[in-house]
Design a protein around this motif. Structure first.
Motif, PDB file in Angstrom:
ATOM      1  N   GLN A   1     -21.554   1.662 -47.896  1.00  0.00           N
ATOM      2  CA  GLN A   1     -22.952   2.110 -47.943  1.00  0.00           C
ATOM      3  C   GLN A   1     -23.013   3.602 -47.632  1.00  0.00           C
ATOM      4  O   GLN A   1     -23.413   4.016 -46.546  1.00  0.00           O
ATOM      5  CB  GLN A   1     -23.796   1.302 -46.959  1.00  0.00           C
TER       6      GLN A   1
ATOM      7  N   HIS B   1     -29.383   2.508 -44.699  1.00  0.00           N
ATOM      8  CA  HIS B   1     -28.336   2.948 -45.613  1.00  0.00           C
ATOM      9  C   HIS B   1     -28.021   1.875 -46.644  1.00  0.00           C
ATOM     10  O   HIS B   1     -28.149   0.674 -46.387  1.00  0.00           O
ATOM     11  CB  HIS B   1     -27.074   3.311 -44.813  1.00  0.00           C
ATOM     12  N   THR B   2     -27.577   2.352 -47.817  1.00  0.00           N
ATOM     13  CA  THR B   2     -27.252   1.446 -48.912  1.00  0.00           C
ATOM     14  C   THR B   2     -26.269   2.157 -49.843  1.00  0.00           C
ATOM     15  O   THR B   2     -25.745   3.224 -49.509  1.00  0.00           O
ATOM     16  CB  THR B   2     -28.539   1.037 -49.666  1.00  0.00           C
ATOM     17  N   ASN B   3     -26.041   1.594 -51.007  1.00  0.00           N
ATOM     18  CA  ASN B   3     -25.282   2.258 -52.064  1.00  0.00           C
ATOM     19  C   ASN B   3     -26.225   2.420 -53.252  1.00  0.00           C
ATOM     20  O   ASN B   3     -26.519   1.457 -53.957  1.00  0.00           O
ATOM     21  CB  ASN B   3     -24.051   1.439 -52.458  1.00  0.00           C
TER      22      ASN B   3
ATOM     23  N   SER C   1     -27.198  -0.136 -56.729  1.00  0.00           N
ATOM     24  CA  SER C   1     -28.432  -0.890 -56.489  1.00  0.00           C
ATOM     25  C   SER C   1     -29.021  -1.410 -57.794  1.00  0.00           C
ATOM     26  O   SER C   1     -29.040  -0.700 -58.817  1.00  0.00           O
ATOM     27  CB  SER C   1     -29.464   0.001 -55.780  1.00  0.00           C
TER      28      SER C   1
END
Length: 349
Positions: A63, A129-131, A135
């Motif tokens: 992430q 937080h993520t990617n 997504s």
């Protein structure tokens, strides 16, 4: 990214936000003096440093991108040693939430590193937080996207002319008209603003480019949304107030017009706009190599009693939304910044 115009060291942005892991939830960083206004580190730069620690902390979770972040600035942050303490609020495969605290002052030589009797918390943050590159989900056009507000400022700049000559027929570089070394953080950017004043009353439209020529990376977005030309306030006010401000500054007209004397040129730098809080939402991932240009639009709904709000919208050269930000800030005398209240933090880690 840091410019060496004022005699400072030239340093890349990646180097300026580099963190060192000292234990499972603690990261060390040296805040670079080239990103300060007076004695105080730019709030967006400090935020970028904290998010660099978050990115390192989540490296094994895949992430790498900040989706949202909320920053509070209860105390001044200065160049020098700092510790970012990371608390895991929720870790999951899609979204992870962290609580970050930036500490300065005197530190212990070993864990727990922070001495609460002398160390001080200068910035607090909650971040998600993520990617962004992986997504997926429902995507629908909005009514807002069909309005004129989403259009890039017209006309588009001749970017090559801006880089080589500093201006074209409609845009020109906002020059920091002072020889003072106080405004080091502003010298890291090239701000290009409309030559004839605001395109829309109360709106600052600008194109930003790094002074060093380095591409703007994803990690610099907090710094982007907290960096503005020295005369930001003259674009945000109502037209009649803008006329009054220009008249009171010795005839300084639209952006780029030279003031008559050095004294006149130094009038605005008597003001300092410290950030009280900053929210950031990242809408898309920039290319891995970064981008040369970003379009930034800034508005304020009210300037009153020494406080003001800022809404910041960031787009790429294709008009795609990159980030949104909201700030609460104060208007203070620069003397509140430069007073010798405390020494810079000492590095002992």
């Amino acid at each position: 990214m840091a410019s060496d115009e004022a005699g400072g060291a030239d340093v890349s942005f990646g180097e300026a936000i580099r963190v060192e892991k000292v234990d499972l939830h603690t990261y060390r960083i040296d805040l670079n003096d080239a990103f300060c206004i007076g004695k105080v580190s730019n709030g967006g730069y400090t935020a970028s440093c904290m998010l660099a620690a978050a990115r390192a902390h989540l490296s094994s979770h895949g992430q790498p991108d900040t989706l949202t972040a909320h920053f509070e600035y209860p105390r001044q942050t200065t160049a020098g040693a700092a510790i970012v303490a990371v608390e895991d609020i929720k870790l999951s495969s899609r979204l992870s939430t962290l609580h970050l605290t930036l500490w300065q002052g005197s530190f212990l030589a070993d864990a727990p590193w922070i001495d609460r009797s002398v160390s001080r918390r200068t910035v607090l943050a909650y971040t998600t937080h993520t990617n962004l590159r992986t997504s997926t989900g429902i995507t629908l056009p909005t009514g807002y996207e069909a309005t004129r507000a989403t259009a890039l400022p017209s006309p588009l700049p001749a970017f090559e002319a801006l880089e080589t000559r500093g201006l074209d027929d409609c845009w020109e570089e906002s020059k920091l008209l002072t020889s003072s070394g106080l405004w080091r953080s502003l010298r890291n950017w090239r701000f290009y603003i409309p030559r004839k004043g605001p395109l829309t009353p109360g709106v600052m439209d600008m194109w930003v480019h790094t002074a060093s020529g380095e591409h703007i990376p994803q990690s610099a977005l907090p710094y982007v949304v907290d960096s503005f030309p020295y005369n930001l306030h003259t674009f945000l006010v109502a037209p009649e107030a803008r006329t009054f401000l220009e008249a009171s500054q010795g005839g300084a007209g639209v952006a780029g017009e030279k003031k008559k004397t050095t004294g006149e040129a130094d009038q605005r730098p008597g003001l300092w706009f410290p950030t009280v809080l900053m929210n950031l939402e990242v809408k898309k991932a920039l290319p891995e190599e970064g981008v040369e240009w970003l379009a930034v639009r800034v508005t304020s709904k009210q300037i009153k009693d020494g406080r003001f709000d800022l809404d910041v919208l960031v787009r790429d050269v294709g008009g795609e939304l990159v980030a949104l930000s909201h700030h609460v800030a104060m208007i203070l005398s620069i003397e509140r910044n430069t007073g010798n209240k405390r020494d810079a933090p000492k590095a002992i880690l």
